[in-house]
Design a protein around this motif. Structure first.
Motif, mmCIF file in Angstrom:
data_model
loop_
_atom_site.group_PDB
_atom_site.id
_atom_site.type_symbol
_atom_site.label_atom_id
_atom_site.label_comp_id
_atom_site.label_asym_id
_atom_site.label_seq_id
_atom_site.Cartn_x
_atom_site.Cartn_y
_atom_site.Cartn_z
ATOM 1 N N SER A 136 0.851 -1.200 0.000
ATOM 2 C CA SER A 136 0.000 0.000 0.000
ATOM 3 C C SER A 136 0.886 1.249 0.000
ATOM 4 O O SER A 136 1.906 1.308 0.673
ATOM 5 N N PHE A 137 0.472 2.220 -0.776
ATOM 6 C CA PHE A 137 1.233 3.459 -0.889
ATOM 7 C C PHE A 137 0.299 4.607 -0.545
ATOM 8 O O PHE A 137 -0.534 5.012 -1.341
ATOM 9 N N THR A 138 0.404 5.118 0.692
ATOM 10 C CA THR A 138 -0.488 6.179 1.161
ATOM 11 C C THR A 138 0.229 7.527 1.098
ATOM 12 O O THR A 138 1.417 7.600 0.789
ATOM 13 N N TRP A 139 -0.516 8.580 1.431
ATOM 14 C CA TRP A 139 0.062 9.925 1.345
ATOM 15 C C TRP A 139 1.157 10.144 2.376
ATOM 16 O O TRP A 139 2.123 10.822 2.103
ATOM 17 N N TRP A 140 1.036 9.554 3.582
ATOM 18 C CA TRP A 140 2.073 9.752 4.586
ATOM 19 C C TRP A 140 3.333 8.965 4.237
ATOM 20 O O TRP A 140 4.437 9.386 4.577
ATOM 21 N N LYS A 141 3.208 7.857 3.532
ATOM 22 C CA LYS A 141 4.397 7.145 3.059
ATOM 23 C C LYS A 141 5.104 7.958 1.978
ATOM 24 O O LYS A 141 6.319 7.959 1.887
ATOM 25 N N PHE A 142 4.299 8.662 1.165
ATOM 26 C CA PHE A 142 4.886 9.534 0.157
ATOM 27 C C PHE A 142 5.659 10.674 0.819
ATOM 28 O O PHE A 142 6.759 11.034 0.390
ATOM 29 N N MET A 143 5.100 11.236 1.905
ATOM 30 C CA MET A 143 5.795 12.301 2.650
ATOM 31 C C MET A 143 7.071 11.765 3.287
ATOM 32 O O MET A 143 8.105 12.439 3.288
ATOM 33 N N LEU A 144 7.013 10.559 3.843
ATOM 34 C CA LEU A 144 8.221 9.934 4.394
ATOM 35 C C LEU A 144 9.276 9.719 3.312
ATOM 36 O O LEU A 144 10.473 9.911 3.551
ATOM 37 N N LEU A 145 8.828 9.312 2.152
ATOM 38 C CA LEU A 145 9.742 9.087 1.029
ATOM 39 C C LEU A 145 10.458 10.378 0.638
ATOM 40 O O LEU A 145 11.675 10.382 0.428
ATOM 41 N N ILE A 146 9.719 11.470 0.577
ATOM 42 C CA ILE A 146 10.333 12.765 0.243
ATOM 43 C C ILE A 146 11.306 13.187 1.339
ATOM 44 O O ILE A 146 12.434 13.610 1.062
ATOM 45 N N GLY A 147 10.904 13.070 2.588
ATOM 46 C CA GLY A 147 11.772 13.462 3.698
ATOM 47 C C GLY A 147 13.045 12.644 3.766
ATOM 48 O O GLY A 147 14.136 13.183 3.984
ATOM 49 N N MET A 148 12.925 11.352 3.577
ATOM 50 C CA MET A 148 14.107 10.494 3.612
ATOM 51 C C MET A 148 15.028 10.758 2.430
ATOM 52 O O MET A 148 16.248 10.670 2.563
#
Length: 87
Positions: free
Chosen positions: A33-45
């Motif tokens: 699953s790819f949610t919006w908070w995982k997308f934010m984590l991806l950008i931050g990391m």
């Protein structure tokens, strides 16, 4: 010699942090699953992966200069006290 050890520790810490970030990014990208908070984590990391070595090096070398300023302030206080005692 202390500069050499500081640089070695900085490099090791940088490599370990970058590897942990790469593992976390890979885990996020391969998850089901790819949610919006995982997308934010991806950008931050990703930002931390790019800027991480600079931030770590600044942290390692920033502590020594602040320690020098503190010691310089102590010396100035001692000189001021010595001048006051001799009058």
């Amino acid at each position: 010699m202390s500069v050499w050890w500081r640089e070695v520790l900085s490099q090791l810490t940088s490599i370990i942090v970058q590897m942990a970030l790469m593992v976390a990014i890979t885990e996020i990208l391969t998850s089901d699953s790819f949610t919006w908070w995982k997308f934010m984590l991806l950008i931050g990391m990703s930002v931390l992966l790019i800027r991480g070595p600079f931030v770590l090096r600044h942290m390692w070398y920033g502590t020594g200069s602040s320690r020098g300023l503190i010691n310089g302030g102590k010396m100035a206080t001692r000189f001021a006290m010595a001048k006051g005692l001799t009058r």
